[in-house]
Design a protein around this motif. Structure first.
Motif, PDB file in Angstrom:
ATOM      1  N   SER A   1       0.838  -1.206   0.000  1.00 12.83           N
ATOM      2  CA  SER A   1       0.000   0.000   0.000  1.00 12.83           C
ATOM      3  C   SER A   1       0.869   1.250   0.000  1.00 12.83           C
ATOM      4  N   LEU A   2       1.940   1.237   0.790  1.00 13.23           N
ATOM      5  CA  LEU A   2       2.863   2.383   0.829  1.00 13.23           C
ATOM      6  C   LEU A   2       3.678   2.477  -0.462  1.00 13.23           C
ATOM      7  N   LEU A   3       4.035   1.333  -1.040  1.00 13.20           N
ATOM      8  CA  LEU A   3       4.802   1.336  -2.283  1.00 13.20           C
ATOM      9  C   LEU A   3       4.000   1.902  -3.443  1.00 13.20           C
ATOM     10  N   ALA A   4       2.679   1.884  -3.335  1.00 14.31           N
ATOM     11  CA  ALA A   4       1.839   2.425  -4.404  1.00 14.31           C
ATOM     12  C   ALA A   4       1.936   3.940  -4.476  1.00 14.31           C
ATOM     13  N   TRP A   5       2.275   4.591  -3.357  1.00 12.69           N
ATOM     14  CA  TRP A   5       2.303   6.060  -3.353  1.00 12.69           C
ATOM     15  C   TRP A   5       3.305   6.637  -4.366  1.00 12.69           C
ATOM     16  N   PRO A   6       4.588   6.198  -4.383  1.00 15.71           N
ATOM     17  CA  PRO A   6       5.499   6.768  -5.386  1.00 15.71           C
ATOM     18  C   PRO A   6       5.082   6.467  -6.813  1.00 15.71           C
TER      19      PRO A   6
ATOM     20  N   VAL B   1      -4.009   9.516   3.045  1.00 18.94           N
ATOM     21  CA  VAL B   1      -4.971   9.720   4.132  1.00 18.94           C
ATOM     22  C   VAL B   1      -5.929   8.530   4.212  1.00 18.94           C
ATOM     23  N   TYR B   2      -6.455   8.130   3.061  1.00 21.07           N
ATOM     24  CA  TYR B   2      -7.401   7.006   3.034  1.00 21.07           C
ATOM     25  C   TYR B   2      -6.719   5.698   3.414  1.00 21.07           C
ATOM     26  N   ILE B   3      -5.580   5.409   2.779  1.00 18.50           N
ATOM     27  CA  ILE B   3      -4.934   4.107   2.954  1.00 18.50           C
ATOM     28  C   ILE B   3      -4.384   3.938   4.369  1.00 18.50           C
ATOM     29  N   LEU B   4      -3.790   4.995   4.927  1.00 17.68           N
ATOM     30  CA  LEU B   4      -3.272   4.897   6.291  1.00 17.68           C
ATOM     31  C   LEU B   4      -4.415   4.790   7.300  1.00 17.68           C
ATOM     32  N   SER B   5      -5.522   5.469   7.026  1.00 16.35           N
ATOM     33  CA  SER B   5      -6.693   5.325   7.905  1.00 16.35           C
ATOM     34  C   SER B   5      -7.228   3.903   7.842  1.00 16.35           C
ATOM     35  N   GLY B   6      -7.313   3.360   6.629  1.00 17.69           N
ATOM     36  CA  GLY B   6      -7.758   1.986   6.479  1.00 17.69           C
ATOM     37  C   GLY B   6      -6.801   1.015   7.146  1.00 17.69           C
ATOM     38  N   GLY B   7      -5.497   1.265   6.988  1.00 17.94           N
ATOM     39  CA  GLY B   7      -4.504   0.408   7.625  1.00 17.94           C
ATOM     40  C   GLY B   7      -4.607   0.438   9.137  1.00 17.94           C
ATOM     41  N   GLY B   8      -4.899   1.618   9.685  1.00 20.96           N
ATOM     42  CA  GLY B   8      -5.073   1.734  11.133  1.00 20.96           C
ATOM     43  C   GLY B   8      -6.254   0.916  11.623  1.00 20.96           C
ATOM     44  N   MET B   9      -7.343   0.926  10.865  1.00 19.45           N
ATOM     45  CA  MET B   9      -8.514   0.137  11.253  1.00 19.45           C
ATOM     46  C   MET B   9      -8.229  -1.356  11.152  1.00 19.45           C
ATOM     47  N   VAL B  10      -7.488  -1.758  10.100  1.00 20.62           N
ATOM     48  CA  VAL B  10      -7.131  -3.173   9.967  1.00 20.62           C
ATOM     49  C   VAL B  10      -6.242  -3.600  11.129  1.00 20.62           C
TER      50      VAL B  10
END
Length: 270
Positions: free
Chosen positions: A152-157, A176-185
């Motif tokens: 998910s982080l590798l997709a950013w660059p 913002v979306y992906i890290l929020s989703g990751g936090g919930m997971v």
């Protein structure tokens, strides 16, 4: 070498070969011949596909003999292991990923012919391939979470590859979306581990029927909601799909195809 050991080795190679190849491709910008770099990309991506196909065939043979293979990469915190295990669903999904990514990389060869940053693009895609394969072959929720957050982080660059203002705005929204989703997971996985005292994938589910009767209903509902919401963000389920309309147009076309055809599907798989 036993059949189980061979299958464990193939699973490990399916993850490590594209990651190692991707790290090697990052240095291709300093090579004298562009053809050599593209050859590495082709060999690594097609080699990864071949490994996964062989692994899938071997898994089918193992399953017919009632065998199962699992390999522990390392222990995160005792007794939580980062481990790979090949099963029918994971092998099929890994084969799908390994088949689609080389097509996107082939498209990128013509799409980014004069891009000085093309080697970073190829490298990030290959490392992402290894991480997505890790998700497909995860033996427990913690391993799945680790590989999922990595790619998910590798997709950013890759989303901000073209470095335009629109791309960077899309990249911020994506994070913002992906890290929020990751936090919930992460919260959901922690809650599941607290409830079940295990995160290992088991036939029939992590929690047996007897455990479901004994555990607090509120905790079970909370864990379910956290995992559904977290993976729902990553799978772009409405109304959690707000990052998609910005990320897809901003990303280069080859990665946009991976984003919609593979990455979002990994969220559904999870």
């Amino acid at each position: 070498m036993s059949g189980a050991s061979s299958l464990s080795l193939l699973a490990l190679l399916a993850v490590l070969v594209p990651i190692t190849g991707g790290l090697l491709v990052f240095t291709a910008g300093r090579w004298n011949h562009r053809a050599a770099g593209l050859a590495v990309v082709g060999v690594v991506s097609l080699g990864s596909f071949a490994i996964v196909i062989v692994m899938t065939i071997a898994m089918a043979w193992q399953a017919s003999h009632g065998l199962q293979a699992e390999s522990v990469l390392f222990t995160l915190v005792p007794p939580i292991d980062i481990a790979l295990r090949v099963d029918a669903m994971g092998a099929l999904f890994a084969a799908t990923i390994a088949a689609l990514v080389p097509l996107a990389l082939a498209h990128a060869v013509g799409y980014l012919p004069d891009d000085a940053r093309q080697w970073k693009f190829h490298g990030f895609v290959l490392v992402s391939l290894g991480c997505m394969t890790g998700v497909a072959l995860s033996a427990n929720l913690v391993t799945l979470l680790l590989f999922y957050e990595l790619f998910s982080l590798l997709a950013w660059p890759l989303i901000v590859h073209e470095r335009t203002p629109e791309a960077f705005r899309a990249g911020v929204k994506y994070l913002v979306y992906i890290l929020s989703g990751g936090g919930m997971v992460f919260a959901g996985v922690a809650l599941v581990y607290w409830l079940a005292d295990s995160a290992q994938f088991m036939p029939g589910g992590l929690l047996s029927h007897s455990m479901l009767d004994e555990l607090p209903r509120g905790g079970l509902i909370a864990a379910c909601c956290l995992l559904l919401a977290g993976f729902g963000v990553k799978a772009a389920l409405m109304p959690l799909h707000g990052w998609v309309p910005d990320a897809h147009p901003a990303a280069p076309a080859p990665f946009s195809a991976v984003l919609s055809g593979v990455m979002v599907a990994v969220g559904v798989f999870a």
